[in-house]
Structure formats: C-alpha cells, structure tokens
Motif scaffolding. Sequence first.
Motif, PDB file in Angstrom:
ATOM      1  N   LYS A   9      26.462 -20.645  20.690  1.00 54.36           N
ATOM      2  CA  LYS A   9      26.949 -20.863  22.041  1.00 54.36           C
ATOM      3  C   LYS A   9      26.170 -20.057  23.063  1.00 54.36           C
ATOM      4  N   GLY A  10      25.226 -19.242  22.592  1.00 52.16           N
ATOM      5  CA  GLY A  10      24.406 -18.468  23.501  1.00 52.16           C
ATOM      6  C   GLY A  10      25.112 -17.275  24.105  1.00 52.16           C
ATOM      7  N   THR A  11      26.282 -16.940  23.588  1.00 42.79           N
ATOM      8  CA  THR A  11      26.994 -15.776  24.088  1.00 42.79           C
ATOM      9  C   THR A  11      26.403 -14.532  23.463  1.00 42.79           C
ATOM     10  N   PRO A  12      26.419 -13.416  24.178  1.00 41.75           N
ATOM     11  CA  PRO A  12      25.855 -12.207  23.589  1.00 41.75           C
ATOM     12  C   PRO A  12      26.658 -11.762  22.378  1.00 41.75           C
ATOM     13  N   ALA A  13      25.953 -11.217  21.410  1.00 39.30           N
ATOM     14  CA  ALA A  13      26.620 -10.684  20.220  1.00 39.30           C
ATOM     15  C   ALA A  13      27.517  -9.517  20.622  1.00 39.30           C
ATOM     16  N   LEU A  14      28.609  -9.362  19.895  1.00 37.96           N
ATOM     17  CA  LEU A  14      29.470  -8.213  20.115  1.00 37.96           C
ATOM     18  C   LEU A  14      28.614  -6.964  19.999  1.00 37.96           C
ATOM     19  N   ALA A  15      28.871  -6.017  20.834  1.00 37.88           N
ATOM     20  CA  ALA A  15      28.043  -4.807  20.869  1.00 37.88           C
ATOM     21  C   ALA A  15      28.266  -3.953  19.626  1.00 37.88           C
ATOM     22  N   LEU A  16      27.815  -4.444  18.491  1.00 38.17           N
ATOM     23  CA  LEU A  16      27.852  -3.641  17.280  1.00 38.17           C
ATOM     24  C   LEU A  16      26.786  -2.573  17.415  1.00 38.17           C
ATOM     25  N   PRO A  17      27.105  -1.355  17.042  1.00 41.09           N
ATOM     26  CA  PRO A  17      26.110  -0.286  17.144  1.00 41.09           C
ATOM     27  C   PRO A  17      24.858  -0.604  16.339  1.00 41.09           C
ATOM     28  N   LEU A  18      23.745  -0.113  16.820  1.00 41.91           N
ATOM     29  CA  LEU A  18      22.466  -0.294  16.150  1.00 41.91           C
ATOM     30  C   LEU A  18      21.815   1.059  15.945  1.00 41.91           C
ATOM     31  N   GLY A  19      20.952   1.137  14.943  1.00 44.04           N
ATOM     32  CA  GLY A  19      20.198   2.363  14.709  1.00 44.04           C
ATOM     33  C   GLY A  19      20.734   3.150  13.535  1.00 44.04           C
ATOM     34  N   ARG A  20      20.235   4.356  13.429  1.00 43.88           N
ATOM     35  CA  ARG A  20      20.637   5.259  12.348  1.00 43.88           C
ATOM     36  C   ARG A  20      21.920   5.969  12.759  1.00 43.88           C
ATOM     37  N   LEU A  21      22.897   5.937  11.886  1.00 44.57           N
ATOM     38  CA  LEU A  21      24.209   6.518  12.147  1.00 44.57           C
ATOM     39  C   LEU A  21      24.622   7.343  10.939  1.00 44.57           C
ATOM     40  N   GLU A  22      25.660   8.157  11.126  1.00 46.47           N
ATOM     41  CA  GLU A  22      26.094   9.007  10.019  1.00 46.47           C
ATOM     42  C   GLU A  22      27.585   9.262  10.101  1.00 46.47           C
TER      43      GLU A  22
END
Length: 173
Positions: A9-22
Amino acid sequence: MSQESESGKGTPALALPLGRLEGRQVFADLVRQAMVCAAREGWTHIVLSDADFADWPLGERVVVDALQAWAGRGRHIQFMARDFGPLRQLYPRLVQWRVTWSHLVQAHACTSLVGTELPSAIWSPGWTLERLDTLRCTLVASVDARRRLALKERLDTCWAMGSPSFPATTLGL
C-alpha cells in the motif's frame, strides 16, 4: 528511513528500531513490536528461529493477539528450534494458537545443530532481527537487503537440516 510495507500500500513501515542494540528487555520489546508490525503491515512470511525460545515473550497476550490478527489467507510462518519442549511448556497460548492456525505453520527441529549454528532471529521479507550473542543479548535489526538475504540463506540451510516437529496435535496410543 521509510520503506514500502509488505501489503504494497506504500505506507511507511512501522518504526521498528534499526541497528545494533543490546539487552534482554530490548530484545523482548522488539519481538512484541515485530509481531504487532507483522499484523498491521500484513507480512506474508515470517521465520522465527531460536534454540528453544525460552526467553522470547511468545506466550504473552499481546504477541498471541498480534499473531491472531496476522493470520489469514496467504500467510505463512516457520518455527525452527533445537528443542520445542520449553516452548510447549512455557507458552500454552501460543500452542493453542498453533493448533487453530496449523495450516499456516510449519516447524522444524534442528537437533543436529550445535552452538550458534541455529540463528536466534526473526526474518521477514522487509525486516530482520538477529541476536548475535544470546548471553549478552546483543542484536542487530535491519532492513538491509544483503543482510536479509544472508540471514535467509542461513535459515534455509538450517531448515533443510531439520525435520518436522511441534505438531498441532499429538496422537496418543
């Protein structure tokens, strides 16, 4: 950074965190968020992989409700573990959900894999989460296509080495 949703649908993805996490709490929160996102965005395919899922929040109502909202035509989920025993004991809600939606679920036990050969990960066509160190709970969340492909290839190799497990029903004699 925004990306197209799985629903197209071209909607932005839910803002799931990205990158290295701990952190264990960060990991548990990401699992919850990923399942909610999967339902909202209509992810068509999900792979959940871990040695035994003992420290995943899979029995929580929010996770099972998200899986319930996600389940439907054209959806498919794969579970991979070395041992499904802890999952069966710890997560009766998930086990019941698995019974209801057995036609969407495949599960393989990868008992021959040792150490970190079986990734502790969530894979979807648009986002991945992989625990690099389960003891320290360091993880990487990514939308990078190369990382998704590399993880999918590792998961497919593990899947091929496994055998069907975690049946929806157990027949007794």
